[in-house]
Design a protein around this motif. Structure first.
Motif, PDB file in Angstrom:
ATOM      1  N   GLN A  32       3.831  -5.261   0.657  1.00 43.20           N
ATOM      2  CA  GLN A  32       3.055  -4.027   0.782  1.00 43.20           C
ATOM      3  C   GLN A  32       1.924  -3.921  -0.243  1.00 43.20           C
ATOM      4  O   GLN A  32       0.790  -3.597   0.129  1.00 43.20           O
ATOM      5  N   SER A  35      -1.019  -6.249   0.450  1.00 43.84           N
ATOM      6  CA  SER A  35      -1.627  -5.842   1.714  1.00 43.84           C
ATOM      7  C   SER A  35      -2.502  -4.606   1.524  1.00 43.84           C
ATOM      8  O   SER A  35      -3.658  -4.572   1.970  1.00 43.84           O
ATOM      9  N   TYR A  36      -1.974  -3.603   0.859  1.00 45.79           N
ATOM     10  CA  TYR A  36      -2.746  -2.380   0.649  1.00 45.79           C
ATOM     11  C   TYR A  36      -3.856  -2.550  -0.381  1.00 45.79           C
ATOM     12  O   TYR A  36      -4.840  -1.811  -0.355  1.00 45.79           O
ATOM     13  N   PRO A  50       0.677   4.232  -0.547  1.00 45.76           N
ATOM     14  CA  PRO A  50       1.597   3.086  -0.608  1.00 45.76           C
ATOM     15  C   PRO A  50       1.383   2.164  -1.812  1.00 45.76           C
ATOM     16  O   PRO A  50       2.280   1.411  -2.169  1.00 45.76           O
ATOM     17  N   ASP A  53       3.927   3.186  -4.399  1.00 46.98           N
ATOM     18  CA  ASP A  53       5.348   3.113  -4.071  1.00 46.98           C
ATOM     19  C   ASP A  53       6.126   2.296  -5.086  1.00 46.98           C
ATOM     20  O   ASP A  53       5.596   1.380  -5.725  1.00 46.98           O
ATOM     21  N   GLU A  63      11.948   6.327   6.465  1.00 46.70           N
ATOM     22  CA  GLU A  63      11.307   5.523   7.495  1.00 46.70           C
ATOM     23  C   GLU A  63      12.254   4.392   7.887  1.00 46.70           C
ATOM     24  O   GLU A  63      13.077   3.957   7.089  1.00 46.70           O
ATOM     25  N   SER A  79       6.800   0.195   9.578  1.00 47.65           N
ATOM     26  CA  SER A  79       7.770   1.270   9.386  1.00 47.65           C
ATOM     27  C   SER A  79       7.396   2.429  10.293  1.00 47.65           C
ATOM     28  O   SER A  79       6.212   2.679  10.548  1.00 47.65           O
ATOM     29  N   HIS A  90       4.112   4.527  10.089  1.00 49.20           N
ATOM     30  CA  HIS A  90       3.726   4.889   8.729  1.00 49.20           C
ATOM     31  C   HIS A  90       3.095   3.732   7.971  1.00 49.20           C
ATOM     32  O   HIS A  90       2.242   3.946   7.124  1.00 49.20           O
ATOM     33  N   ARG A  91       3.544   2.511   8.271  1.00 49.76           N
ATOM     34  CA  ARG A  91       2.998   1.323   7.610  1.00 49.76           C
ATOM     35  C   ARG A  91       2.976   0.173   8.616  1.00 49.76           C
ATOM     36  O   ARG A  91       3.924  -0.004   9.371  1.00 49.76           O
ATOM     37  N   ILE A  93       1.973  -3.663   7.722  1.00 49.96           N
ATOM     38  CA  ILE A  93       1.488  -4.491   6.616  1.00 49.96           C
ATOM     39  C   ILE A  93       1.769  -5.967   6.864  1.00 49.96           C
ATOM     40  O   ILE A  93       2.781  -6.324   7.459  1.00 49.96           O
ATOM     41  N   THR A 124      -5.264   5.216   9.685  1.00 50.88           N
ATOM     42  CA  THR A 124      -5.778   4.210   8.758  1.00 50.88           C
ATOM     43  C   THR A 124      -7.061   4.734   8.131  1.00 50.88           C
ATOM     44  O   THR A 124      -7.651   5.698   8.624  1.00 50.88           O
TER      45      THR A 124
END
Length: 161
Positions: A32, A35-36, A50, A53, A63, A79, A90-91, A93, A124
């Protein structure tokens, strides 16, 4: 190693992630965060929740997580929360080392096939052109754009099934 028809072929697979398991949550964070970070670079803002997190926040986000694995290594994840007849993503990734391999498409298809509900929702960053293009290509409609602050806005997408 997963084998297919007794050939020495490694079979990728998608399976649920038990996020209550600390190692699984750590593995997810290791996909994650990179990726983010790529999305943050694209949209010009590191204020993406995220990125903040932790194992604890992942384990308490309510989730459901599904992971794409190759050779038992988590390469991507999705997720969701299911509410009434809607799937809310929600995600979605993918680790940057696995970009452009079709993993995001496989994860999205998996959710669409597994949860045959009326609507799938996702959002997004408005400036995240690759993600916007991906959701448009997959039949999602731009519902609205929301300004988070002067530098950041998000697009809310919806797909009726």
């Amino acid at each position: 190693m997963e084998k297919d028809n007794n050939l020495d072929v490694r079979v990728p697979m998608i399976k649920i992630i038990d996020i209550s398991n600390r190692k699984n949550a750590e593995d997810l964070l290791n996909v994650q965060i990179p990726s983010y970070k790529v999305e943050a670079e694209i949209i010009g803002s590191y204020e993406i929740p995220p990125l903040k997190d932790t194992v604890y926040t992942l384990q308490h986000c309510d989730e459901t997580f599904f992971g794409y694995y190759e050779n038992k290594q988590l390469c991507g994840a999705i997720s969701i929360k299911v509410i009434d007849d809607e799937v809310d993503i929600h995600r979605l990734i993918v680790h940057p080392n696995h970009f452009r391999k079709g993993i995001a498409q496989l994860l999205l298809n998996f959710i669409g096939n597994k949860f045959r509900l009326e609507t799938i929702k996702v959002s997004t960053g408005s400036k995240n052109a690759p993600a916007v293009s991906f959701y448009n290509k997959n039949g999602f409609q731009n519902i609205k754009e929301v300004m988070v602050n002067k530098q950041l806005s998000i697009i809310l997408f919806e797909k009726k099934l």
